[in-house]
Each structure stands twice: as structure tokens, then as C-alpha cells.
Write a protein that holds these residues in place. Structure first.
Motif, PDB file in Angstrom:
ATOM      1  N   GLU A   3      -3.464  -9.864  12.756  1.00 14.17           N
ATOM      2  CA  GLU A   3      -2.560 -10.925  12.351  1.00 14.17           C
ATOM      3  C   GLU A   3      -1.116 -10.426  12.484  1.00 14.17           C
ATOM      4  O   GLU A   3      -0.793  -9.306  12.074  1.00 14.17           O
ATOM      5  CB  GLU A   3      -2.820 -11.316  10.906  1.00 14.17           C
ATOM      6  CG  GLU A   3      -4.217 -11.871  10.652  1.00 14.17           C
ATOM      7  CD  GLU A   3      -4.311 -13.337  11.020  1.00 14.17           C
ATOM      8  OE1 GLU A   3      -3.801 -14.175  10.268  1.00 14.17           O
ATOM      9  OE2 GLU A   3      -4.886 -13.624  12.097  1.00 14.17           O
ATOM     10  N   SER A   8      -3.332  -6.664   7.663  1.00 15.89           N
ATOM     11  CA  SER A   8      -3.521  -8.090   7.895  1.00 15.89           C
ATOM     12  C   SER A   8      -4.384  -8.263   9.131  1.00 15.89           C
ATOM     13  O   SER A   8      -3.926  -8.040  10.252  1.00 15.89           O
ATOM     14  CB  SER A   8      -2.169  -8.789   8.085  1.00 15.89           C
ATOM     15  OG  SER A   8      -2.332 -10.181   8.200  1.00 15.89           O
ATOM     16  N   GLU A  58      -8.017 -10.542  10.807  1.00 12.64           N
ATOM     17  CA  GLU A  58      -9.018 -11.597  10.655  1.00 12.64           C
ATOM     18  C   GLU A  58      -9.806 -11.732  11.949  1.00 12.64           C
ATOM     19  O   GLU A  58      -9.235 -11.798  13.033  1.00 12.64           O
ATOM     20  CB  GLU A  58      -8.372 -12.930  10.303  1.00 12.64           C
ATOM     21  CG  GLU A  58      -9.393 -14.050  10.088  1.00 12.64           C
ATOM     22  CD  GLU A  58      -8.773 -15.338   9.581  1.00 12.64           C
ATOM     23  OE1 GLU A  58      -9.530 -16.257   9.224  1.00 12.64           O
ATOM     24  OE2 GLU A  58      -7.526 -15.411   9.535  1.00 12.64           O
ATOM     25  N   LYS A  77     -11.922 -11.035   6.906  1.00 11.19           N
ATOM     26  CA  LYS A  77     -10.467 -10.867   6.891  1.00 11.19           C
ATOM     27  C   LYS A  77     -10.047  -9.961   5.745  1.00 11.19           C
ATOM     28  O   LYS A  77     -10.763  -9.799   4.747  1.00 11.19           O
ATOM     29  CB  LYS A  77      -9.757 -12.217   6.785  1.00 11.19           C
ATOM     30  CG  LYS A  77     -10.174 -13.096   5.627  1.00 11.19           C
ATOM     31  CD  LYS A  77      -9.531 -14.473   5.746  1.00 11.19           C
ATOM     32  CE  LYS A  77     -10.055 -15.429   4.674  1.00 11.19           C
ATOM     33  NZ  LYS A  77      -9.469 -16.788   4.827  1.00 11.19           N
TER      34      LYS A  77
END
Length: 478
Positions: free
Chosen positions: A82, A112, A114, A200
Motif C-alpha cells: 500500500e 501497510s 494488503e 492486510k
């Protein structure tokens, strides 16, 4: 005859290199915990914005059997990284020619990522396909157990558990069937209940550092500095898909927690050649954060000893670090810099209580059970740079860098092993006191295998890259 590089002639070049520098890939490292704002002369303030966009993709493993660690290339994962951004602020002032004070804000640690698409990091709703995959064909068409579907496996488990609930006993054959079928049913149901959800992770942190420095020596060339550090951290994790075996459907939320550490260092400067060198140590910081966990398969995997949902406290220790910052003038318009950073990520673990308790209950992972996140190696990072004043108000800079990463295989929630980088930057003095800097960096990430805490390889990530862009506004009065 000694060459003298008056600092003012280099002032336009200083700090052009730190706009997008020391942004890390190892472990959860992000900002690099830069403290160079404190070493600027006179009164100084800066605000830095950094944006990072990485492309991290690979293949999952076609082997979904939790007890078989062999990697078999499967489906493409798509880009799991991300994009994210963060800010850094710094203010520094001299009380007199001996003492200086400063306040620094940054976002030192984070993650971060996902998974999306059709990989086995995304929960699916086909229970028959799932139970066949995770059982390695023991359940499904041509089953050696004679159990050909999820419904049949679930019916068998319910019937056998009903016998036990009514005070009956099972034959060795029935007990063997229950032992084999119950976990597969629990995993499959957890997968079905979260169908469409993605794996995630999101980790955020903030840090405020207060600094007091004292110069000493005949020419005030030396400085010792230190102060308290306040750090806030929080995290959310969701594990989905057959890649995670029994842990599919696991969710945890670590609430925000603030705790304290310290920073200490020593610096040396020689203004006549624009030389500055600083060695900075940051302490570990221990957090006790409130956490909520959901582990759908926990009751069956622990034979009823553990709940599917649990609130509690998690202990997290963010790692200590050592930074070395160096700069020197090469000639009256050229500045050379070097940065070295060490972080012992091999000491870091994230151990949610329910997740760990389920692993202990299996009897397969020793008395300590499993950590959700851990790393094998320490991080080393080196960045070298040059800055050149090309006009009275304009300077340009370039950097090359290397990050060792924190080991391979590594966690499936951040499957990168360090990077190589090149960067460019520029600084323009808008007025005598105000300046704007901009910079960018391109990164080649190291290939890595994604691995579960159980040792199972679940992904292979190669040929990935990313870029960083930064913007800085600074004020300096000498």
C-alpha cells in the motif's frame, strides 16, 4: 596552506539530501529516525513530507496443506504494498554558545500491506475446494477416509462430538477420524465465514523527541546531547485465505499505546571545513497495549480450552537503534555526506496472546509457541551523497544507498529483503532564511520468500521496486 570552507558558502547545499533519505524497508523501519535538524547552526526549523509508493508482488504457494512446508509456485498475488505517506518536523535553537534545545517529530515504524485478487491470501467461499486443498486430498473426491465433501466431514465431526458430549466414548478409529477431520472443518468454516476478505496489515507510530545539547572543548567543537522520547504505536492485522492454514480468519487490533524511552549522542564539528559527525543512540521502548483478537478455529484446535475471541494486553518492544551522520566540505561549493544506521530487528517479536496460546495448545511448537511476527537478521543501512551549489540560491544533490533487510525468508506481511537505491534532490533558497527542498529516490527491492511463523513458505516475491518523493520547507537564522 589550509583550505577553509566557510559554512555559509555551503549552507544552500546542506539538508538537500535528507528530503527522501533514510526511508527504510527492513522490519517495520520507516523514517530512519533522522536527528540532523538538531545539528543545524543557529535557529532552525523544518517540515518534511514523504510519500512512498512500492510495487511488491509475487506468487503464492499452490501447496495449501498446513503441515507441508514445501513451496510450489501458484497464483500471482498482485501488488500487496500500500502506498503511504508521513511527516517529519524539527525545531532547534541555541540558548547560548554552549547549550542548544530542540524538538523532533517523526513516524518511525510502520507497515501497510494488503493482498487482493484470487491468491490464497484472500478468503474463498468454496468449502469443498478448501477442505480438499488443506487436507491434501484426504478429504474430497477419492478420499482415502471415505469423506468426499465438506458437508460429510462436518456431519461426521458433529456426530462424534455429540457422542462425547453425551458422555460416550469413541473407538480408536472414531477418535482418529475426529482428530483428522475436526481441524479441517474448523479451518474451512473460518475461511468460508470471511469469504472475500483480504489479508492486510496496518502499523502506525508517532514519536516526539526532546533534545538538550551541550558544547564543550576549546573551540566548542564537541557536543553531547540527549533527552526523553515519547512514542505512540498501534496496529491492525487480518490473516485470510488458505495460505494461513489454521490461522485463516484471525484478526487482531492493538489499540494505541504511548510509552517512553530516551536518546543520547555525541557530535563533533569543524566549521572551517563544514565537517560534522554525530553518533546517536535510541533506546528500546516497551509498550503494554490493549488488544482484541479473533481466532475462529481456536476452540476446535485447542479442544475447547481456548475461546474464539479474547481481549487482553500485548507486550511490544520497539527496537533500539544507532545512527551515524557525517558530512564534510570537499571544496567551497561541494558537500559530501554519509549515513549509517543499525537496528537489531532480530530481537523484535510480536506475540499476540491468543495466537500464541493456540500454537502452544498444538504441542508442535515447544513451550514458547509461535510469534506472529519475527525477523532473523539485524538491519544495516548505508547512504552516501554529494551536494553541489550550482548557483547562489540553488544546490543539487545525489545519493546511493543500500539496506541489508532483516532476513530471507521473512514475514508474509512484508516480503522484501532490503534494497539498493539512487536519489536526486534540489534545494532553493527563496530568501536569506527560507528554503524549499525537493527530492526523489528509486529503490530496487531484494527478492524474498514469504514465510509463516510455522516455517511454511507461502510466497515468492521477486523483481520488485518502488519510489520515494519528498518535500521540505525549512527556516534558518544564524
Amino acid at each position: 596552506m589550509r583550505t577553509t570552507f566557510h559554512l555559509k558558502t555551503l549552507a544552500v547545499a546542506i539538508a538537500t539530501l535528507s528530503v527522501a533519505s533514510m526511508t527504510n524497508a527492513a522490519g517495520l523501519d520507516r523514517s530512519g529516525q533522522d536527528v540532523t535538524a538538531f545539528f543545524q547552526d543557529g535557529t532552525y526549523a523544518e517540515a518534511v513530507y514523504t510519500y512512498i509508493d512500492a510495487d511488491v508482488s509475487g506468487y503464492d504457494s499452490a501447496n495449501d496443506v498446513p503441515t507441508n512446508n514445501t513451496y510450489v509456485r501458484g497464483e500471482k498475488t498482485g501488488d500487496i504494498a500500500e502506498s503511504y505517506d508521513f511527516f517529519r518536523y524539527g525545531v532547534k535553537a541555541d540558548i547560548n554558545d554552549t547549550f542548544s534545545v530542540g524538538i523532533l517529530y517523526d513516524e518511525p515504524f510502520g507497515a501497510s500491506a494488503e493482498y487482493t485478487g484470487d491468491s490464497n491470501f484472500v478468503a474463498q467461499n468454496d468449502r469443498d475446494a478448501t477442505i480438499t486443498a488443506i487436507s491434501g486430498g484426504a478429504i474430497g473426491p477419492n478420499s482415502p477416509l471415505g469423506v468426499n465433501s465438506f458437508a460429510q466431514a462436518q456431519g461426521t465431526v458433529n456426530a462424534l462430538q455429540g457422542i462425547l458430549a453425551n458422555g460416550g466414548t469413541l473407538t480408536p478409529q472414531q477418535q482418529g477420524a475426529l482428530t483428522a477431520l475436526a481441524p479441517a472443518v474448523a479451518i474451512t468454516q473460518a475461511e468460508f465465514d470471511t469469504a472475500g476478505d483480504n489479508t492486510k496489515v496496518e502499523v502506525r507510530s508517532e514519536s516526539v523527541t526532546a533534545l538538550l545539547g551541550m558544547k564543550f572543548g576549546q573551540n566548542k567543537n564537541f557536543q553531547v546531547y540527549g533527552g526523553p522520547v515519547a512514542q505512540r504505536i498501534q496496529a491492525d492485522t487480518a490473516l485470510r485465505g488458505t495460505a494461513y492454514g489454521p490461522a485463516t480468519g484471525y484478526t487482531s487490533h492493538m489499540g494505541p499505546d504511548t510509552d517512553y524511552g530516551y536518546i543520547a549522542g555525541i557530535a563533533y564539528s569543524k566549521p572551517e571545513i563544514a565537517l560534522k559527525a554525530a553518533l546517536t543512540y535510541r533506546s528500546e521502548i516497551d509498550h503494554d497495549a490493549k488488544t482484541f483478537e479473533s481466532y475462529p478455529a481456536a476452540p476446535i484446535l485447542s479442544a475447547g480450552a481456548l475461546p474464539a475471541n479474547q481481549s487482553g494486553t500485548i507486550e511490544v518492544t520497539t527496537p533500539k537503534s544507532v545512527n551515524f551522520d557525517f558530512q564534510t566540505g570537499i571544496n567551497p561549493t561541494t558537500l559530501a555526506t554519509a549515513k549509517v544506521r543499525w537496528v537489531p530487528w532480530s530481537d523484535f517479536v510480536l506475540t499476540p496472546p491468543l495466537y500464541n496460546a493456540v500454537s502452544k495448545s498444538s504441542g508442535r511448537y515447544g513451550d514458547d509457541g509461535l510469534n506472529l511476527v519475527e525477523y532473523d537478521d539485524d538491519q544495516w543501512q548505508v547512504e552516501l551523497g554529494l551536494a553541489k551549489r550550482v548557483a547562489p540560491a540553488l544546490a543539487i544533490s545525489g545519493t546511493v544507498g543500500w539496506d541489508s533487510g532483516a532476513g530471507d525468508p521473512t514475514t508474509s506481511l512484508g516480503p522484501v529483503e532490503g534494497y539498493y537505491s539512487v536519489g536526486l534532490g534540489a534545494k532553493y533558497n527563496v530568501t536569506e532564511n527560507w528554503a524549499v527542498s525537493a527530492g526523489g529516490k528509486y529503490l530496487w527491492f531484494g527478492d524474498a520468500k514469504g514465510q509463516l511463523p510455522t516455517g511454511k513458505l507461502v510466497g515468492d516475491f521477486q523483481d520488485n521496486d518502488g519510489y520515494i518523493a519528498g518535500l521540505k520547507l525549512s527556516y534558518q537564522a544564524k
